[in-house]
Design a protein around this motif. Structure first.
Motif, short mmCIF file in Angstrom:
data_model
loop_
_atom_site.label_atom_id
_atom_site.label_comp_id
_atom_site.label_asym_id
_atom_site.label_seq_id
_atom_site.Cartn_x
_atom_site.Cartn_y
_atom_site.Cartn_z
N THR A 69 42.84 27.90 48.31
CA THR A 69 42.85 29.19 47.62
C THR A 69 41.53 29.91 47.86
OG1 THR A 69 43.18 30.30 45.50
CG2 THR A 69 42.07 28.18 45.43
N HIS A 70 41.57 31.22 47.75
CA HIS A 70 40.37 32.06 47.80
C HIS A 70 40.26 32.72 46.42
CE1 HIS A 70 40.34 31.43 52.10
NE2 HIS A 70 41.61 31.81 52.12
N PRO A 71 39.33 32.25 45.59
CA PRO A 71 39.27 32.76 44.22
C PRO A 71 38.81 34.21 44.09
CG PRO A 71 37.45 31.26 44.66
CD PRO A 71 38.35 31.20 45.85
N ARG A 72 38.22 34.76 45.16
CA ARG A 72 37.68 36.12 45.05
C ARG A 72 38.29 37.10 46.05
NH1 ARG A 72 33.46 32.55 44.51
NH2 ARG A 72 32.89 32.72 46.70
N GLY A 113 43.80 34.33 44.84
CA GLY A 113 43.84 33.16 43.97
C GLY A 113 45.03 32.24 44.13
#
Length: 181
Positions: A69-72, A113
């Motif tokens: 995942t890429h939280p930002r 996310g």
């Protein structure tokens, strides 16, 4: 604020806006069969505050970019070569999988996310170019975070959470998880 921005530009050089070599394939001779080359504010300082970054993902035949995942950032992935099976999973309560087979020139969006993945379905190398709406999107590989945390998550938590035998959890926690970042 405008004077500050002008001062920053005056202190910059052309190299703060430039990076070469994204066309060079990276080694995929690792257990995942893939290699992610990130181009964020760390590589191009002028990306600071612009809200964008990109990467290059090289895939060996059947190589995988594991669930992460890429939280930002939201990711927009473009396939440059090969055939990829890609997907993402929505959040609770339904955890719905959205998956597609992508070919050269195809594009998919992975919302911010959400857990997503890519795997090369072909017998030749594949290349993808992901774009992010953040100069620092972050990267959390699910298996690394859960089974490779430092210090380790208490196995009692993981046995209950994943409904797995303690021996399986212990085995997973002893693996050397590859950081594909």
């Amino acid at each position: 604020m405008e004077n500050f921005a002008r001062t920053q530009i005056n202190l910059s050089t052309a190299d703060d806006f430039f990076l070469s070599g994204i066309n060079i394939p990276r080694s995929t001779s690792n257990p995942l069969g893939s290699n992610v080359t990130r181009i964020t504010v760390d590589q191009i300082p002028s990306l600071n505050t612009l809200g964008i970054s990109i990467a290059r993902i090289d895939f060996a035949p059947y190589g995988v970019n594991p669930p992460h995942t890429h939280p930002r950032a939201t990711e927009v992935l473009v396939v440059l070569e090969g055939t990829l099976y890609v997907g993402f999973v929505t959040s609770n309560p339904d955890n719905r999988l959205f998956a597609k087979i992508l070919n050269k020139g195809d594009v998919i969006v992975f919302p911010i996310g959400l857990i997503h993945f890519q795997i090369n379905m072909g017998q030749t190398n594949a290349v993808a170019l992901p774009h992010f709406n953040s100069q620092n999107p972050g990267f959390i590989t699910i298996a690394n975070a859960v089974f490779g945390s430092n210090p380790p998550i208490n196995p009692d938590v993981l046995t209950k959470a994943f409904q797995l035998d303690m021996d399986v959890i212990n085995y997973l926690q002893k693996q050397l998880w590859l950081n594909n970042d």
